[in-house]
Design an enzyme around this catalytic site. Structure first.
Site, PDB file in Angstrom:
ATOM      1  N   ASN A 144      45.763  26.161  42.073  1.00 27.80           N
ATOM      2  CA  ASN A 144      44.662  25.117  42.791  1.00 27.80           C
ATOM      3  C   ASN A 144      44.979  23.998  43.636  1.00 27.80           C
ATOM      4  O   ASN A 144      44.938  23.793  44.797  1.00 27.80           O
ATOM      5  CB  ASN A 144      43.453  24.895  41.748  1.00 27.80           C
ATOM      6  CG  ASN A 144      42.438  24.385  42.467  1.00 27.80           C
ATOM      7  OD1 ASN A 144      42.306  23.978  43.373  1.00 27.80           O
ATOM      8  ND2 ASN A 144      41.288  24.521  41.605  1.00 27.80           N
ATOM      9  N   LYS A 184      37.929  34.016  33.076  1.00 27.98           N
ATOM     10  CA  LYS A 184      39.296  33.386  32.756  1.00 27.98           C
ATOM     11  C   LYS A 184      39.197  32.539  31.725  1.00 27.98           C
ATOM     12  O   LYS A 184      38.425  31.363  31.768  1.00 27.98           O
ATOM     13  CB  LYS A 184      39.912  32.799  34.006  1.00 27.98           C
ATOM     14  CG  LYS A 184      41.233  32.337  33.947  1.00 27.98           C
ATOM     15  CD  LYS A 184      41.560  31.044  34.967  1.00 27.98           C
ATOM     16  CE  LYS A 184      42.533  29.978  34.181  1.00 27.98           C
ATOM     17  NZ  LYS A 184      42.851  29.088  35.331  1.00 27.98           N
TER      18      LYS A 184
END
Lengths: 256, 326
Positions: A206, A96
């Site tokens: 997150n 990522k």
């Protein structure tokens, strides 16, 4: 379920692994949400040697696909080096890619992002670029070899949700065959469901989970929300309209 | 059992254990190859905050409950505990963090600008709102460990290298050789001297990226802490970490810009996967470990529970694991 670079994942929910009160709670959050991919910040947590191995082992024990990231990288070179380190550490070509362009908003540096993505794709990486919803930027990323796009919903950690619905919708329309993931900015499960309703393949978050008072419960809520949203998207939702349309018949009533 | 006992490890865990056992009248030996307390112990680098309510905003309720015993216990051992409470502030743009914290630390009182001025005049210049946790305390970890070491020697605790009797292993991260689920969480801290600044109590700055606490150490010295990085590396403070701590301190109050940098400290905290400590029996050895960032806060409760276990056979109410073969 979505397929990224030929690998079908088990869930539309991807979770980051930072900022949880403890690794045990992190593991609980994965269990209860059914999240299929864990992203890990290599730069911040690893010193690249044995010392960080305990945490890596905990992540591997989650039993989900690992997507290492280049969080905190501000330059192309830094991001590329971090990606190479991640490939060795986790034995995966997935990365990522974050190239941060602005310290306050943590928004991507679109120019550096394309440059780094091109270098990494050339080097055999399968790049998941963290980008804005800018259509032209996304075209460039696809041109240099990205087969997944990860536009932000809002700046990282803000919990503001989907800031530019129009932009996200036009990306979906423009890239019908590229898996799209809303990455960053989500604060509530309803926002994740909304991303699914727009036809996105997955969401990545997150802070919304890690910083909730009960992270595992919030993770489960997000897991349910992405299921609900994806199911809704597959059910051909009705179109909105301006005039009321009665859901019960009106025969026998006076028409005014 | 009535002893003797051998405690391995002379950091906060081992010395608290020795203090608790010896105060109950049994013979104790402490083995620490490095001798007196010093920078080889992770607790040497600690903040020394006895702040269970603050910790409760992000830690398990059991840590709050057990941590409440700390202030009284350290005083009973003659430690100089300051009863000034804890002040929690956030920068204007992070006010939502203050609201979240207040919700999760219910004993926090909200202070107005005037009330802040009564507590910490220097901070009232910059903050119109703060949270105050009145029941919390702080101590100086190095002075406390050094004094406790001396006191234990006076009390007849032996500091040697010969094992006699029941072994209680308090080695912290070094016990990874026996405790396979123990990991290290690296922390970096700074000590600065800032005569322009006066603080009477620990101050926490809630910040989404760089949370910071500052503990006054007297004579214009302050401890700034601490990072939390998932690695067992015990050295190598990075420029990034130090910069973040300094930035946060400067943001808390610009007076810290003129502070003299006295020390950059690094070590790794021993932690189990749930970041809560354990009393664990493996074979004939009892391990007390995993105090994580709660060394001074939880060592008293851990020592008391261990002493109850080995002297009275009382099974600890929490954090106890018996790995002996049955």
């Amino acid at each position: 379920m979505p397929t990224f670079y030929g690998t079908e994942v088990t869930s539309r929910l991807m979770l980051g692994t930072a900022q949880y009160p403890s690794p045990a709670i992190l593991a609980d959050a994965f269990r209860r949400s059914g999240a299929g991919i864990a992203t890990v910040s290599v730069r911040r947590e690893a010193s690249g040697d044995q010392a960080g191995q305990d945490f890596w082992a905990l992540i591997r024990d989650l039993g989900v696909a690992v997507l290492p990231n280049t969080a905190g990288c501000y330059s192309v070179r830094e991001a590329v080096t971090t990606a190479q380190m991640a490939r060795e550490l986790f034995d995966t070509n997935w990365i990522k890619l974050e190239v941060i362009g602005h310290a306050d908003t943590l928004q991507p540096d679109p120019f550096g992002l394309v440059d780094a993505a091109a270098q990494l794709a050339e080097d055999g990486f399968e790049v998941f670029p963290y980008c804005t919803e800018d259509l032209v930027l996304c075209e460039r990323l696809v041109e240099v070899g990205c087969k997944v796009l990860m536009p932000w919903g809002a700046p990282i950690g803000t919990g503001l949700g989907l800031n530019n619905i129009y932009g996200l919708r036009s990306l979906r329309a423009h890239f019908p065959d590229i898996p799209l993931v809303v990455d960053a900015g989500l604060g509530l499960p309803s926002q994740a469901a909304h991303a699914m309703e727009l036809g996105y393949e997955a969401v990545l978050l997150n802070t919304a989970v890690a910083k909730a008072g009960d992270p595992a419960a919030m993770a489960q809520a997000f897991g349910l929300a992405v299921q609900a949203g994806a199911l809704a998207a597959s059910a051909d939702p009705m179109d909105a309209r301006d005039m009321a349309a009665p859901s019960t018949p009106v025969f026998g009533k006076a028409m005014l | 059992m009535s002893g003797p006992f051998t405690i391995i490890g002379g950091g906060v865990c081992g010395l608290a254990m020795a203090a608790e056992l010896s105060s109950r009248g049994v013979q104790v030996t402490v083995i620490d190859p490095k001798g007196a307390p010093g920078d080889h112990a992770c607790s040497w680098w600690a903040g020394g905050m006895l702040a269970p309510d603050c910790e409760g905003a992000s830690a398990e309720p059991e840590i709050v409950r057990q941590g409440r015993k700390a202030v009284g216990w350290w005083e009973s051992q003659g430690a100089a505990v300051h009863h000034e409470g804890t002040l929690v502030v956030a920068l204007y743009r992070d006010q939502s963090n203050l609201a979240t914290f207040a919700r999760r630390a219910p004993s926090a009182a909200t202070l107005s600008k005037g009330q802040i001025a009564e507590q910490e005049p220097h901070l009232a210049e910059r903050y119109s709102k703060a949270l105050f946790l009145a029941d919390e305390g702080h101590l100086d970890p190095r002075a406390t460990l050094t004094a406790l070491h001396a006191k234990l020697a006076q009390r007849g605790v032996r500091f040697g290298d010969e094992i006699t009797g029941q072994v209680i292993d308090c080695r912290g991260l070094a016990a990874r050789d026996s405790l396979t689920d123990l990991r290290g969480v690296k922390g970096e801290m700074l000590v600065v001297r800032c005569p322009d600044m006066t603080l009477s109590r620990p101050v926490r700055l809630l910040h989404p990226r760089f949370p910071l606490y500052i503990v006054p150490r007297g004579d214009g010295e302050f401890m700034l802490g601490a990072t939390q990085i998932e690695t067992r590396e015990r050295s190598r403070a990075t420029l990034r970490s130090v910069m973040e701590l300094m930035n946060a301190a400067y943001a808390l109050h610009p007076a810290f810009g003129e502070a003299e940098l006295l020390e950059i400290g690094v070590d790794a905290r021993p932690a189990f996967p749930d970041n809560q400590p354990r009393i664990r029996r493996i074979g004939e050895v009892i391990y007390a470990n995993g105090l994580f960032r709660h060394g001074f806060l939880l060592a008293p409760a851990l020592a008391q529970m261990t002493a109850d276990l080995v002297l009275d056979g009382k099974i600890p109410e929490v954090w106890y694991e018996d790995y002996r073969e049955r």
